[in-house]
Design a protein around this motif. Structure first.
Motif, PDB file in Angstrom:
ATOM      1  N   ALA A  40       0.842  -1.207   0.000  1.00 50.16           N
ATOM      2  CA  ALA A  40       0.000   0.000   0.000  1.00 50.16           C
ATOM      3  C   ALA A  40       0.877   1.257   0.000  1.00 50.16           C
ATOM      4  O   ALA A  40       0.546   2.265  -0.638  1.00 50.16           O
ATOM      5  N   GLU A  41       2.010   1.182   0.685  1.00 52.18           N
ATOM      6  CA  GLU A  41       2.909   2.334   0.735  1.00 52.18           C
ATOM      7  C   GLU A  41       3.409   2.679  -0.676  1.00 52.18           C
ATOM      8  O   GLU A  41       3.429   3.842  -1.082  1.00 52.18           O
ATOM      9  N   TYR A  42       3.796   1.631  -1.431  1.00 49.37           N
ATOM     10  CA  TYR A  42       4.275   1.876  -2.800  1.00 49.37           C
ATOM     11  C   TYR A  42       3.149   2.358  -3.697  1.00 49.37           C
ATOM     12  O   TYR A  42       3.334   3.196  -4.576  1.00 49.37           O
ATOM     13  N   PHE A  43       1.941   1.812  -3.478  1.00 47.67           N
ATOM     14  CA  PHE A  43       0.784   2.252  -4.271  1.00 47.67           C
ATOM     15  C   PHE A  43       0.548   3.746  -4.026  1.00 47.67           C
ATOM     16  O   PHE A  43       0.397   4.533  -4.964  1.00 47.67           O
ATOM     17  N   CYS A  44       0.563   4.138  -2.738  1.00 45.80           N
ATOM     18  CA  CYS A  44       0.322   5.551  -2.407  1.00 45.80           C
ATOM     19  C   CYS A  44       1.413   6.434  -3.009  1.00 45.80           C
ATOM     20  O   CYS A  44       1.114   7.488  -3.582  1.00 45.80           O
TER      21      CYS A  44
ATOM     22  N   LEU B 275       0.791   9.471  -5.611  1.00 51.48           N
ATOM     23  CA  LEU B 275       1.249  10.841  -5.323  1.00 51.48           C
ATOM     24  C   LEU B 275       2.184  11.340  -6.426  1.00 51.48           C
ATOM     25  O   LEU B 275       2.092  12.479  -6.873  1.00 51.48           O
ATOM     26  N   GLU B 276       3.075  10.437  -6.884  1.00 51.06           N
ATOM     27  CA  GLU B 276       4.020  10.838  -7.942  1.00 51.06           C
ATOM     28  C   GLU B 276       3.285  11.200  -9.226  1.00 51.06           C
ATOM     29  O   GLU B 276       3.691  12.087  -9.964  1.00 51.06           O
ATOM     30  N   ARG B 277       2.178  10.475  -9.522  1.00 51.70           N
ATOM     31  CA  ARG B 277       1.444  10.764 -10.757  1.00 51.70           C
ATOM     32  C   ARG B 277       0.462  11.924 -10.570  1.00 51.70           C
ATOM     33  O   ARG B 277      -0.237  12.286 -11.495  1.00 51.70           O
ATOM     34  N   ASP B 278       0.388  12.460  -9.393  1.00 55.75           N
ATOM     35  CA  ASP B 278      -0.462  13.598  -9.047  1.00 55.75           C
ATOM     36  C   ASP B 278      -1.880  13.486  -9.635  1.00 55.75           C
ATOM     37  O   ASP B 278      -2.187  14.071 -10.681  1.00 55.75           O
ATOM     38  N   LEU B 279      -2.717  12.724  -8.960  1.00 54.70           N
ATOM     39  CA  LEU B 279      -4.088  12.522  -9.443  1.00 54.70           C
ATOM     40  C   LEU B 279      -5.057  13.456  -8.731  1.00 54.70           C
ATOM     41  O   LEU B 279      -6.233  13.163  -8.590  1.00 54.70           O
ATOM     42  N   SER B 280      -4.538  14.609  -8.262  1.00 58.73           N
ATOM     43  CA  SER B 280      -5.401  15.475  -7.446  1.00 58.73           C
ATOM     44  C   SER B 280      -6.570  16.064  -8.237  1.00 58.73           C
ATOM     45  O   SER B 280      -7.561  16.492  -7.655  1.00 58.73           O
TER      46      SER B 280
ATOM     47  N   GLU C  65       0.088  -1.764 -16.804  1.00 57.28           N
ATOM     48  CA  GLU C  65       1.448  -1.224 -16.933  1.00 57.28           C
ATOM     49  C   GLU C  65       1.854  -0.385 -15.729  1.00 57.28           C
ATOM     50  O   GLU C  65       2.991  -0.429 -15.277  1.00 57.28           O
ATOM     51  N   VAL C  66       0.879   0.359 -15.202  1.00 50.83           N
ATOM     52  CA  VAL C  66       1.163   1.203 -14.030  1.00 50.83           C
ATOM     53  C   VAL C  66       1.426   0.306 -12.819  1.00 50.83           C
ATOM     54  O   VAL C  66       2.385   0.486 -12.066  1.00 50.83           O
ATOM     55  N   LEU C  67       0.562  -0.717 -12.674  1.00 52.44           N
ATOM     56  CA  LEU C  67       0.692  -1.642 -11.539  1.00 52.44           C
ATOM     57  C   LEU C  67       2.056  -2.332 -11.549  1.00 52.44           C
ATOM     58  O   LEU C  67       2.765  -2.385 -10.537  1.00 52.44           O
TER      59      LEU C  67
END
Ligand code: SIN
Ligand code: CO
Length: 392
Positions: free
Chosen positions: A219-223, A227-232, A270-272
């Motif tokens: 979950a830490e890597y998923f988060c 955050l890196e891909r900035d989905l805000s 691919e993202v996963l």
């Protein structure tokens, strides 16, 4: 891969071992790895425990009185220890002692990324680390001397532990089977099975441990990836909202909407695989990177390979590749590394610690691929070792 009966697995084939024992029940194999008897010695392990960057511990005790000291130690430490009842544990000895590489390659039928490290434990007579369980699979391989091993109950997070600030020792141990292991013998223990080893005489045991990331780590890597891909700018939406009787409740349809937001991010293969491969290829110790080698030009590098000089992977570095249809992506130590696009080269590089010249040389059929492998060599991910012998 032909699946023949192996002395390593007590005459089982790899698939029989996986079907009947792996993650299921313990397996004792007498004389699985006779070479283990002479792979290291107490002086070498004590020497490693003096090094700053090497993780080591000494556990002193018996019954319910246990003490732990953390390394690095100094020469005086060993002068103050009693004759009996202590154990020195040195983590990741395979990162520093290349003689363990052929031993580990015996386990190449398991996913390479699952192998964490080899821990050595040198015990004075009576020495033990106490009754405990691990959350991962372990092959306990007896080096020299004898150790009395007991295996017990299946544990979980509710198993009662002794109150100790530093050690996770079981309050109760129900012996189910026990054996005395002699040099070269091996005991496989699945995750969460209680085990308890006591040195009969001064002895060394090597534990080949496996990594099994927890949901929290994943979950830490998923988060981090989200955050890196900035989905805000991707937000909760409810165009189909119904008028509510009770507007103070978090409705099932709102929960469903939140779940869909998360699943949408997980459902991109691919993202996963990108963030999972980064996680899996993270080195054991944070911020690790190998020492660079003296530069060689591409011709000199290739000549050494053609002469059959053994080329090895840096033992502390982790390699893995992912594949989507025709695209293969290489990761080393948590980073994506561009490559010249030869799939067979990635298979050899990621699948083996020792890269055999006869497999490698025919694949290096363009100047670009030679130059690329030489760059990995210069960065220290690979090294030549004239003394290496593939036979464990
Ligand atoms: C030991 O060798 O003393 C401990 C190894 C283990 O229990 O995993
Ligand atoms: Co253990």
């Amino acid at each position: 891969m032909t699946d023949k009966a192996l002395p390593l697995l007590g005459g089982l084939t790899r698939q029989q071992f996986l079907d009947e024992y792996w993650q299921k029940k313990p397996l004792l194999v007498r004389q699985a790895l006779p070479v283990a008897a002479t792979l290291s010695d107490p002086e070498e392990l004590a020497g490693l425990s003096l090094e700053d960057e090497i993780e080591s511990r000494i556990i002193i005790g018996a019954d319910k009185h246990w003490q732990v000291q953390h390394g690095p130690f100094d020469e005086d430490t060993y002068k103050t220890l009693a004759k009996n009842d202590w154990t020195l544990l040195v983590q990741a000895i395979n990162f520093y002692l290349p003689q363990f590489t052929p031993l580990i390659s015996q386990f190449d039928f398991l996913p390479k990324w699952r192998i964490d490290d080899v821990m050595a434990s040198y015990a004075a007579p009576g020495g033990s680390v106490g009754p405990h369980f691990d959350n991962y699979d372990v092959f306990l391989i007896q080096g020299f001397g004898k150790r009395h091993w007991k295996v017990g109950q299946l544990c979980d997070e509710n198993s009662v532990l002794q109150s100790h600030p530093d050690l996770r020792l079981l309050e109760e141990f129900n012996t189910e089977e026990e054996w005395i292991l002699e040099p070269g013998d091996m005991l496989y223990i699945p995750p969460r099975i209680a085990h308890f080893g006591v040195a009969v005489d001064a002895c060394i045991t090597y534990s080949l441990g496996f990594t099994s990331p927890s949901t929290s780590q994943v979950a830490e890597y998923f988060c981090d990836d989200v955050l890196e891909r900035d989905l805000s700018s991707k937000r909760y939406a409810d165009p189909m909202l119904s008028a509510l009787e009770n507007n103070g409740v978090l409705t099932k349809s709102a929960l469903q909407q939140f779940k869909s937001m998360l699943i949408e991010e997980l459902d991109k293969p691919e993202v996963l695989s990108h963030w999972l491969a980064r996680m899996i290829s993270e080195p054991k110790y944070n911020n690790y990177s190998p020492a660079e080698n003296d530069k060689l030009d591409d011709d000199a590098f290739f000549s050494l390979l053609k002469k059959g000089e053994p080329l090895l992977r840096d033992e502390a570095s982790r390699f893995i590749f992912t594949e989507h249809e025709e695209t293969k992506i290489l990761y080393i130590n948590g980073s994506e590394i561009p490559h010249p696009g030869c799939p067979a080269l990635l298979t050899v590089l990621c699948g083996h610690q020792a890269l055999e010249a006869e497999c490698l040389v025919p694949l290096l059929n363009t100047p670009k691929s030679i130059s690329w492998l030489n760059a990995l060599y210069c960065s220290g991910y690979l090294y030549f070792d004239g003394n290496y012998s593939a036979h464990a």
